[in-house]
Enzyme design. Structure first.
Site, mmCIF file in Angstrom:
data_model
loop_
_atom_site.group_PDB
_atom_site.id
_atom_site.type_symbol
_atom_site.label_atom_id
_atom_site.label_comp_id
_atom_site.label_asym_id
_atom_site.label_seq_id
_atom_site.Cartn_x
_atom_site.Cartn_y
_atom_site.Cartn_z
ATOM 1 N N HIS A 100 0.870 -1.168 0.000
ATOM 2 C CA HIS A 100 0.000 0.000 0.000
ATOM 3 C C HIS A 100 0.914 1.227 0.000
ATOM 4 C CE1 HIS A 100 -2.229 -3.139 2.205
ATOM 5 N NE2 HIS A 100 -3.342 -2.576 1.793
ATOM 6 N N ASP A 103 2.362 2.046 3.318
ATOM 7 C CA ASP A 103 3.309 1.060 3.856
ATOM 8 C C ASP A 103 4.742 1.499 3.627
ATOM 9 O OD1 ASP A 103 1.126 -0.624 4.306
ATOM 10 O OD2 ASP A 103 1.415 -1.705 2.420
ATOM 11 N N GLU A 231 -10.519 -7.460 -4.244
ATOM 12 C CA GLU A 231 -10.272 -8.524 -3.260
ATOM 13 C C GLU A 231 -11.509 -8.701 -2.379
ATOM 14 O OE1 GLU A 231 -7.328 -9.258 0.543
ATOM 15 O OE2 GLU A 231 -6.522 -8.286 -1.247
ATOM 16 N N ASP A 295 -4.020 -13.836 -2.339
ATOM 17 C CA ASP A 295 -3.394 -13.507 -1.068
ATOM 18 C C ASP A 295 -3.319 -14.796 -0.262
ATOM 19 O OD1 ASP A 295 -3.046 -10.885 -1.681
ATOM 20 O OD2 ASP A 295 -4.170 -10.094 0.017
ATOM 21 N N ASP A 308 -4.946 -13.826 9.511
ATOM 22 C CA ASP A 308 -3.817 -13.659 8.583
ATOM 23 C C ASP A 308 -2.609 -14.499 8.990
ATOM 24 O OD1 ASP A 308 -5.046 -11.967 6.786
ATOM 25 O OD2 ASP A 308 -4.424 -10.139 7.801
ATOM 26 N N ASP A 338 -0.030 -12.450 2.319
ATOM 27 C CA ASP A 338 -0.718 -11.485 3.182
ATOM 28 C C ASP A 338 -0.880 -12.148 4.546
ATOM 29 O OD1 ASP A 338 -2.143 -9.436 4.250
ATOM 30 O OD2 ASP A 338 -3.951 -9.765 3.078
#
Length: 439
Positions: A100, A103, A231, A295, A308, A338
């Protein structure tokens, strides 16, 4: 040059018999499976946000890891993160990364400063990419963290927030193109609602479609030729996300005439949150010609949120790669991890252990999926199960020649239908176990 992960060596393939936890036991990047190298089939990518930024925080506790990488000021920290990310990817043999915008560079006091910060860091990333050969899989914008997006971004009730999100996405698409990314992802973020009592769902969905159409038009106008992805995710952070699952997203795309512009980025943990299996969501995407990227993670079935975790379930990785192979493999997409090490796994070496576990699980899953396809019994069983549609009345149904009248006439002459065959589910599950765990 400073080393940020001195305890992590370059990870090598040592084979299934190795007792070395800092080695690959199944991922041999040059091993050929169904005519392609493992590295071409799998296209592993590092998730910048979890791996380089996330410090082990959760809603009940502060961080357990220091990811400042020795930096003092925000820009120094983020410059060090770039060096750390590329060092880690080289040691793990990972050839792609995803990010992102927020990030990789700190947000400034306004959009102009945020863009300047981003440009400065992107210069460093571009240099590292040229030096190492590591590529960008996809980029996206973080339009959910800042308080301005408390009511969403593309679905916000505040037109100023919508405009800010559009500007942020515009910049993120430019950066993705500059770095050679082959995908740009729309993740719902806060694109959903907490209660219908204060929500105009029709306007919010119309606006989301407007934002996505503008993104496609702008991206193509500046020469971006990669994929646009959505997504699916059913919930979190809002109670109901508009991109609930693959089928919901398909309905949205078709309603707004965006189905030729978008493919799906399927996440394992999001599938289970929606009450589906990972394979189900991949199958829906494959059957509808919108399979794009993945992901790669997993959730905990005893917990009701997006944990996650790094993927280690061999059934999931096998059936995932089965669908990928059946889809013809990745084109612009890949397997983005991810995923994050558990909060209590706070050592930097735990990051390496986590990636090794996930990469090995998918490598073994790839080999087992190839064996399932080469074995042929699953395909043969399915073909035989539906063989009644290959001739006679079945062929007329499939070809579109049958009508209610012709089917009624046929059914009147049937008597009772007694030709059903067993689905043999248990036999097929045993077949899968034999291939996965038998000799």
């Amino acid at each position: 040059m400073k080393e940020f992960f001195p305890e992590i060596p370059a990870i090598r393939y040592e084979g299934p018999g190795s007792k070395n936890s800092l080695s690959f036991h199944h991922y041999n990047k040059d091993e050929v499976v169904l005519g392609k190298k493992m590295s071409e089939h799998l296209k592993f990518a590092l998730s910048y946000w979890h791996t380089i930024d996330a410090e082990g925080t959760d809603i009940f506790g502060s961080g357990t890891m220091d990811k400042s990488f020795g930096g003092a000021s925000p820009m120094e920290i983020y410059k060090n993160k770039v060096a750390a990310a590329f060092e880690l990817m080289q040691k793990l043999g990972i050839e792609y990364f995803c990010f992102h915008d927020r990030d990789i560079a700190p947000e400034g006091k306004d959009l102009a400063e945020s863009n300047r910060n981003l440009d400065e860091i992107v210069d460093l990333i571009e240099t590292q990419m040229k030096k190492t050969g590591i590529k960008l899989l996809w980029g996206t914008a973080n339009c959910f963290n800042n308080p301005r997006y408390m009511h969403g971004a593309g679905t916000s009730c505040n037109a100023d927030a919508f405009a800010y999100a559009a500007a942020q996405i515009k910049k993120a698409i430019e950066v993705t193109k500059r770095l050679g990314g082959t995908g740009y992802v729309f993740w719902g973020g806060r694109e959903g609602y907490e209660t219908l009592l204060n929500t105009n769902t029709s306007l919010e969905l119309d606006n989301m479609a407007r934002l996505m159409r503008m993104a496609v038009e702008y991206g193509r106008s500046i020469g971006y030729t990669g994929d646009f992805y959505i997504e699916p995710k059913p919930k979190e952070p809002t109670k109901h996300q508009y991109d609930f699952d693959a089928s919901t997203v398909l309905a949205f795309l078709r309603k707004y005439g965006l189905d030729q512009d978008f493919k799906l980025n399927i996440e394992a943990n999001h599938a289970t949150l929606a009450g589906h299996t990972f394979q189900h969501e991949l199958r829906v995407a494959r059957d509808n010609g919108v399979f794009g990227s993945i992901d790669a993670n997993q959730g905990d079935m005893l917990l009701g949120w997006d944990t996650d975790q790094f993927p280690t379930n061999l059934y999931d990785t096998t059936f995932c790669m089965y669908e990928v192979l059946k889809a013809g493999g990745f084109v612009n997409g890949g397997l983005n991890f991810d995923a994050k090490a558990r909060r209590a796994s706070f050592g930097f070496d735990d990051i390496a252990y986590s990636y090794i576990a996930g990469m090995d699980a998918f490598a073994l899953g790839l080999k087992k999926a190839a064996q399932l396809i080469e074995d042929g019994r699953l395909d043969a069983f399915v073909q035989e199960r539906y063989s009644s549609y290959e001739s006679g009345i079945g062929a007329e149904i499939v070809s579109g020649k049958a009508t209610f009248e012709s089917l009624e006439a046929y059914a009147l002459g049937l008597g009772e239908v007694r030709s059903n065959r067993s689905g043999r589910q248990e036999m097929l599950e045993a077949l899968v176990n034999d291939i996965l765990f038998g000799k």
